[in-house]
Design a protein around this motif. Sequence first.
Motif, short mmCIF file in Angstrom:
data_model
loop_
_atom_site.label_atom_id
_atom_site.label_comp_id
_atom_site.label_asym_id
_atom_site.label_seq_id
_atom_site.Cartn_x
_atom_site.Cartn_y
_atom_site.Cartn_z
N GLU B 42 -26.62 -36.18 1.55
CA GLU B 42 -27.82 -35.94 2.36
C GLU B 42 -29.06 -36.32 1.55
OE1 GLU B 42 -28.27 -33.52 5.67
OE2 GLU B 42 -26.83 -35.15 5.87
N ILE B 45 -29.40 -40.09 1.11
CA ILE B 45 -29.89 -40.75 2.32
C ILE B 45 -31.40 -40.54 2.45
CG2 ILE B 45 -29.81 -40.78 4.84
CD1 ILE B 45 -26.84 -39.97 4.62
N GLU B 49 -31.19 -44.05 -0.63
CA GLU B 49 -30.07 -44.66 -1.37
C GLU B 49 -28.82 -44.61 -0.51
OE1 GLU B 49 -29.59 -43.24 -5.44
OE2 GLU B 49 -31.61 -42.35 -5.28
N PRO B 51 -25.26 -43.49 0.56
CA PRO B 51 -24.42 -42.32 0.28
C PRO B 51 -23.07 -42.73 -0.32
CG PRO B 51 -24.46 -42.78 2.63
CD PRO B 51 -25.43 -43.73 1.98
N HIS B 56 -11.98 -38.03 3.83
CA HIS B 56 -11.78 -36.60 4.11
C HIS B 56 -11.63 -36.47 5.61
CE1 HIS B 56 -15.68 -35.92 6.12
NE2 HIS B 56 -16.00 -37.00 5.44
N ASP B 57 -10.96 -35.42 6.08
CA ASP B 57 -10.90 -35.19 7.52
C ASP B 57 -10.69 -33.71 7.81
OD1 ASP B 57 -11.14 -35.88 10.16
OD2 ASP B 57 -9.08 -36.57 10.41
N CYS B 58 -9.50 -33.18 7.53
CA CYS B 58 -9.22 -31.80 7.95
C CYS B 58 -9.99 -30.77 7.12
CB CYS B 58 -7.74 -31.52 7.83
SG CYS B 58 -7.20 -31.31 6.13
N VAL B 110 -11.36 -49.54 -1.50
CA VAL B 110 -12.03 -50.10 -0.32
C VAL B 110 -13.54 -50.03 -0.53
CG1 VAL B 110 -12.45 -49.79 2.14
CG2 VAL B 110 -10.15 -49.46 1.21
N LYS B 111 -13.98 -48.85 -0.95
CA LYS B 111 -15.39 -48.67 -1.26
C LYS B 111 -15.56 -47.35 -2.02
CE LYS B 111 -19.98 -48.27 0.76
NZ LYS B 111 -20.80 -48.29 1.97
N ARG C 188 -7.85 -47.07 10.47
CA ARG C 188 -9.27 -47.33 10.15
C ARG C 188 -9.89 -48.27 11.18
NH1 ARG C 188 -10.56 -44.95 5.18
NH2 ARG C 188 -9.06 -45.22 3.52
N LYS C 240 -13.09 -33.10 10.52
CA LYS C 240 -14.45 -33.63 10.53
C LYS C 240 -14.58 -34.88 11.41
CE LYS C 240 -17.72 -32.71 8.34
NZ LYS C 240 -18.89 -31.95 8.88
N GLY C 241 -13.53 -35.66 11.46
CA GLY C 241 -13.62 -36.93 12.18
C GLY C 241 -13.40 -36.81 13.68
N THR C 497 -31.48 -37.17 8.82
CA THR C 497 -30.09 -37.63 8.68
C THR C 497 -29.31 -37.31 9.96
OG1 THR C 497 -29.34 -35.51 7.85
CG2 THR C 497 -30.14 -37.11 6.22
N ASP C 499 -26.47 -35.84 10.22
CA ASP C 499 -25.97 -34.45 10.18
C ASP C 499 -27.02 -33.45 10.64
OD1 ASP C 499 -23.45 -35.08 9.48
OD2 ASP C 499 -23.67 -34.68 7.32
N SER C 500 -28.27 -33.69 10.30
CA SER C 500 -29.29 -32.70 10.68
C SER C 500 -29.39 -32.62 12.20
CB SER C 500 -30.64 -33.04 10.06
OG SER C 500 -31.25 -34.11 10.76
N ARG C 503 -26.15 -30.79 13.38
CA ARG C 503 -26.25 -29.34 13.17
C ARG C 503 -27.12 -28.69 14.25
NH1 ARG C 503 -27.40 -30.48 8.05
NH2 ARG C 503 -25.63 -30.45 6.62
N ASN C 541 -31.94 -41.59 10.60
CA ASN C 541 -31.89 -42.52 9.47
C ASN C 541 -30.44 -42.87 9.16
OD1 ASN C 541 -31.93 -43.90 7.10
ND2 ASN C 541 -32.99 -42.31 5.91
N PRO C 543 -28.34 -45.27 6.99
CA PRO C 543 -28.43 -46.27 5.90
C PRO C 543 -27.34 -47.33 6.02
CG PRO C 543 -27.37 -44.29 5.11
CD PRO C 543 -27.75 -44.01 6.54
N GLU C 548 -19.81 -53.32 6.65
CA GLU C 548 -19.14 -52.66 5.52
C GLU C 548 -18.58 -51.33 6.01
OE1 GLU C 548 -21.89 -51.08 2.64
OE2 GLU C 548 -23.46 -50.87 4.14
N LEU C 549 -17.81 -50.67 5.14
CA LEU C 549 -17.40 -49.30 5.43
C LEU C 549 -18.68 -48.46 5.40
CD1 LEU C 549 -14.87 -47.26 5.59
CD2 LEU C 549 -15.46 -46.75 3.25
N ASN C 550 -19.05 -47.89 6.56
CA ASN C 550 -20.32 -47.19 6.65
C ASN C 550 -20.12 -45.87 7.37
OD1 ASN C 550 -22.88 -46.24 7.16
ND2 ASN C 550 -23.75 -48.27 7.58
N GLN C 551 -19.81 -44.83 6.60
CA GLN C 551 -19.46 -43.54 7.21
C GLN C 551 -20.63 -42.93 7.96
OE1 GLN C 551 -17.80 -41.83 3.57
NE2 GLN C 551 -15.73 -42.11 4.35
N ALA C 552 -21.86 -43.20 7.49
CA ALA C 552 -23.03 -42.67 8.18
C ALA C 552 -23.14 -43.30 9.57
CB ALA C 552 -24.29 -42.95 7.37
#
Lengths: 219, 256, 637
Positions: B42, B45, B49, B51, B56-58, B110-111, C188, C240-241, C497, C499-500, C503, C541, C543, C548-552
């Motif tokens: 957080e 971001i 920068e 993150p 992770h999942d469960c 992968v990253k 994936r 989470k996913g 973000t 997440d904010s 939430r 926001n 990023p 690419e792999l971009n989890q955000a």
Amino acid sequence: MNRIRVFWDSSVGKKAVMAVTGFIMVAYLITHVLANLLVFQGPVRINAYSAFLHGTGGALWAARLVLFVSLVFHVTAAIQLTLRQRAARPIGYEGGRTPQVSTLASRTIRWGGALILVFLVYHILHFTLGTVHPDFIEGDPYHNVTAGFRNPLVVAFYLVALAAVGLHLYHGVWSGGRSLGVSPPSPHPMRRRLALVLAVAIWLGFTVIPIAVYAGAIK
Amino acid sequence: MNLTLHIWRQSSASEKGRMVRYEARDISPDMSFLEMLDVLNERLIEQGESPIAFDHDCREGICGSCSLMINGAAHGPNRGTATCQLHMRSFRDGDVIHVEPWRSRAFPVVKDLVVDRRALDRIIAAGGYISAPTGCAPDGNAILIPKHAVNTAMDAAQCIGCGACVAACPNGSASLFTAAKITHLGLLPQGQPERYRRASRMVRQMDEEGFGGCTLYGECQEACPKEISIDTITRMNRDFLRGLSTAGRGAVAESD
Amino acid sequence: MELKSRIPPGPIEKKWDRHRFEMKLVNPANKRRHTVIVVGSGLAGASAAATLSELGYQVKGFCFQDSPRRAHSIAAQGGINAAKNYRNDGDSIYRLFYDTVKGGDFRAREANVYRLAQISVAIIDQCVAQGVPFAREYGGLLANRSFGGAQVSRTFYARGQTGQQLLLGAYQALEKEVARGGVIMYPRTEMLDLVVVDGRARGIVVRDMVTGKIESHAGDAIVLGTGGYGNAFYLSTNAKGSNATAIWRAHKRGAAFANPCYTQIHPTCIPVSGDYQSKLTLMSESLRNDGRVWVPKRKGESRPPGAIPENERDYYLERRYPSFGNLAPRDIASRAAKAVCDEGRGVGPGGLGVYLDFADAIKRAGAQAIRERYGNLFEMYQRITDEDPYQVPMRIYPAVHYTMGGLWVDYNLMSTIPGLHVIGEANFSDHGANRLGASALMQGLADGYFIVPSTLADYLASARLEKMDPSHAEFRLVEDEVQARTRRLLAIKGRRTVDSFHRELGKLLWDKCGMARNASGLAEALRRIPDLRDEFWHNVNVPGSDTELNQALEKAGRVADFLELGELMCRDALHREESCGAHFREEHQTEDGEAQRDDEHFAYVAAWEYGGPDQPPRLHQEPLQFEHVHFAQRSYK
Ligand SMILES: Cc1cc2nc3c(=O)[nH]c(=O)nc-3n(C[C@H](O)[C@H](O)[C@H](O)COP(=O)(O)OP(=O)(O)OC[C@H]3O[C@@H](n4cnc5c(N)ncnc54)[C@H](O)[C@@H]3O)c2cc1C
Ligand code: HEM
Ligand code: HEM
Ligand code: SF4
Ligand code: F3S
Ligand code: FES
């Protein structure tokens, strides 16, 4: 497809080979250490034993052949597995990988093995062929041993090599049973009483000799 | 508490990576390790920068996604604990923590901290199953299974496929993972018909994927979040070798 | 849009058999020529993909995790129901059917529920054959436990990891088919949209989460087994996913969304410990078989639990529901916990918790027996809270757990878009307004192993489907839309973000559309969600890049969908002027605080049709008839 190929190509197969050959060599070591301990009973018995061995002729060569072949397979498999294992982790951990439970014996199995190999070459030149022996008398192992261990450097080298052998066995005798899938399940799989006893016995049995000779307990 | 982190950053499989230093300020001991990384992310971001990527999942220690090498120990310092169940109370204020991805030729990065573990799926695909197409099953109670047999099978069946055994093994061996499945299915009556063929194929796939052999270091068992025993490896070796002997009824021939 | 439930005629026990006979079959030679897309590798998706491949179809499987084995089903703990009656305790297919309809508070389709109960029996056999190590008795026979709300022992379990073992069984079957070439698995890979060509679902648009590449896959039928949307609340017991993206985008392409407001709140979860909290952990309901739930009688009690004498404890479940006691159904147990905490008698930080006490059970059965039953759960609890449940009672509090709502499906599990089938938690399911414990695993596997493989054949055999490949114009169009949306998210570069936002949405839904709801709260939520959504699209926001792999970026897409779905949930909750099952409207309760249904006006499935961007959705009703289980106020007293 060809079972032998599958067997030898697989990591499990190679490990089985190492275990079997390893145990063959262990068996030899047991007889060898017992024989060597005869030095404490003076020249007659041990020389007689040696004479007897050399007398058997064919049997001796047969045994030598078995041991040599075992060693060759053991070492070949060891090298091949070691190469695979190196290749399996091209990039290591920058922060290092902290060993949790692996024993010193297991972590030194390869270098220890290599040292044993070097030792063997020297040892045979030393006591069997006498090439590197200051005053070698064919057929008089008692003399050869007692004379051979006068030199502190030789003694030191033997002690180091023997330590390697002890460690090698402490891991090898335990892991060998598992590599062959014959060890029974255990609530504490890392425990290894038999291997401990065997390794210590063999190591001690050998180690006392150079020390005794050097200390002058054997003349 | 405040911590200094050294975390592996690598923008993609092709780029070179490096350890980067981060300061994690006022972390609560009740946070999980991953929540600590969430907080750090957080902040990253907000500072514009990128993150830190991590799987992770469960977050309950069961899916096997999380996979961090923490101070040289797979899943961190605690026994039988996956990274997501590791809490910051296991660390002290001012600690320096190194975080790296699993390292194995078969697990390309992968990253950042994310690696590709599909090799483990391929080991299962090679034979880690009982062929029982939908619809052909007899009554569940037609097969009696002694309680202890099921319990031992269950001990091995708990494997979450995280790959910590590979990460922790000095040889980069996947033996514990492979052996756990071979043991689970090999202990059950339903698993007998394919038992030796299964062991034979899975072990060969494991080698093909480029994992190392097993020297019985025992590190895997210690790192395993499900504390799976290396006894399973003994069993794998036995079944593999039997598969080659006549006892295995030509498991090898059959499987090719 | 009209809702054709396609419930077969005839007596309820015969419906499924008869239907199976009347459905068309695909001739074996042709199966190979049909490509079926299965999105999701949970119990529903994996079992469907494996079975369809065994039948000979070409299957393409998708999941967002790095391996299909990690699907959220893996986390299911307690067990799976089946009407085996191995215990000879009076269970039967009819009783499981009856309990499920009643437990669902008369808001499920009788025909579907009956079929579910029938199939439950075959599921156990199938899983045993695959090597699922279900708990056994010393005699070698399968063991059972009784589970939340049921008075018979019909729950099969594998320690506290039933979901894991069932999923691994399905996953192994799936990998077997992957090795055979019948299934191509795409891990994936995230489904971001559905492609509908002349009224039929013909493909999906996905994002390769590693390279960011947007790609299309065409097929003759699509199966969604993408799970529930509990994560709309941010804090839930879901992984989470877990997300609603697949079903929500399908909804926007024309699939009706049924009963979105039915969300199950699970009574036994570990309470929140701080605002950094990222998810909630469930303590399996099976704990209620031996644990006793209580709070202090006194408000603001400060003594530690051990120091509170028996007569100053309120075992409120045993008090209010003598016949069910601690095993009262989830919705009831959850509301009761909320009630005592609202009274200020809650325990632990923030007073949001109640005790689950094993002292008596340990006295009775001994610590060893308890360890055998719940060992791993106790460990999990201790790891998280640093408290030892063998010594001090657990602290638990309700948390969002399961969503009974989902895409509307007919008896064939087909949505309102021909060719789009929906299975598992993703469909509006057979659980009505409240799901009984250990019934979701049963439903997911029934759908995947047994139902969809046969009903899909009927669709493929009946529909005249011309060849389809991603070069078709419609695919291009959808790809561009997806691409544009992703670009837009990345372009905002705002100050908050993802997440904010998540939430804030979660808190809002929990407060206004959670355990108890009322008109004014829901109206307020309906005012605030659009504003929040608007801020999201201007101030989030995200990023990084889309290559690419971009989890955000992944999160952003999911939260954007939750921000739309959340509104529909509140709208549905507001329109349903009754209390039923998990949906409790404070305006509709009996004087002793129990839920009050209105069967006269609300005995229907509310199926919402997407109305277009910022347009209100259209409500369609599927009336529910109850010929076998007769309306009765649920009473667990
Ligand atoms: C902690 C916990 C415990 C539970 N315990 C029990 C229990 O004891 N008994 C019981 O009956 N039920 C239980 N449940 C409920 C049950 O586990 C779930 O309802 C069930 O597993 C759902 O299975 P599923 O196959 O429908 O979906 P999931 O298992 O959630 O699988 C969803 C799949 O879809 C994929 N997916 C999702 N979105 C996308 C997308 N956009 N693109 C591509 N792929 C996507 C995911 O990768 C995943 O593979 C529990 C639930 C929880 C949270
Ligand atoms: C001479 C050179 C030797 C080398 C290079 C060598 C090397 C090794 C190595 C690397 C291993 C571990 C294999 C693995 O698990 O990856 C090993 C195991 C073993 N070695 Fe040796 N060794 C040597 C000599 C010996 C001798 C002389 C003996 C017996 C006296 C012996 C007995 C064993 C045994 C029993 C094992 C265990 C095999 C297993 O775990 O399956 N080795 N050796
Ligand atoms: C203090 C320790 C040791 C002593 C005193 C010792 C002594 C001897 C002697 C005297 C011989 C010659 C025997 C003969 O020709 O009649 C011999 C041969 C041999 N020793 Fe040792 N040895 C020792 C340790 C070892 C160890 C540790 C190994 C193996 C790892 C070993 C392996 C051999 C071998 C392979 C031979 C050759 C046998 C042959 O002639 O075929 N020895 N040793
Ligand atoms: S064996 Fe243990 S460490 Fe290895 S994958 Fe399975 S759970 Fe992870
Ligand atoms: S650590 Fe490695 S060497 Fe074998 S015992 Fe475990 S796999
Ligand atoms: S996140 Fe699932 S095991 Fe850690």
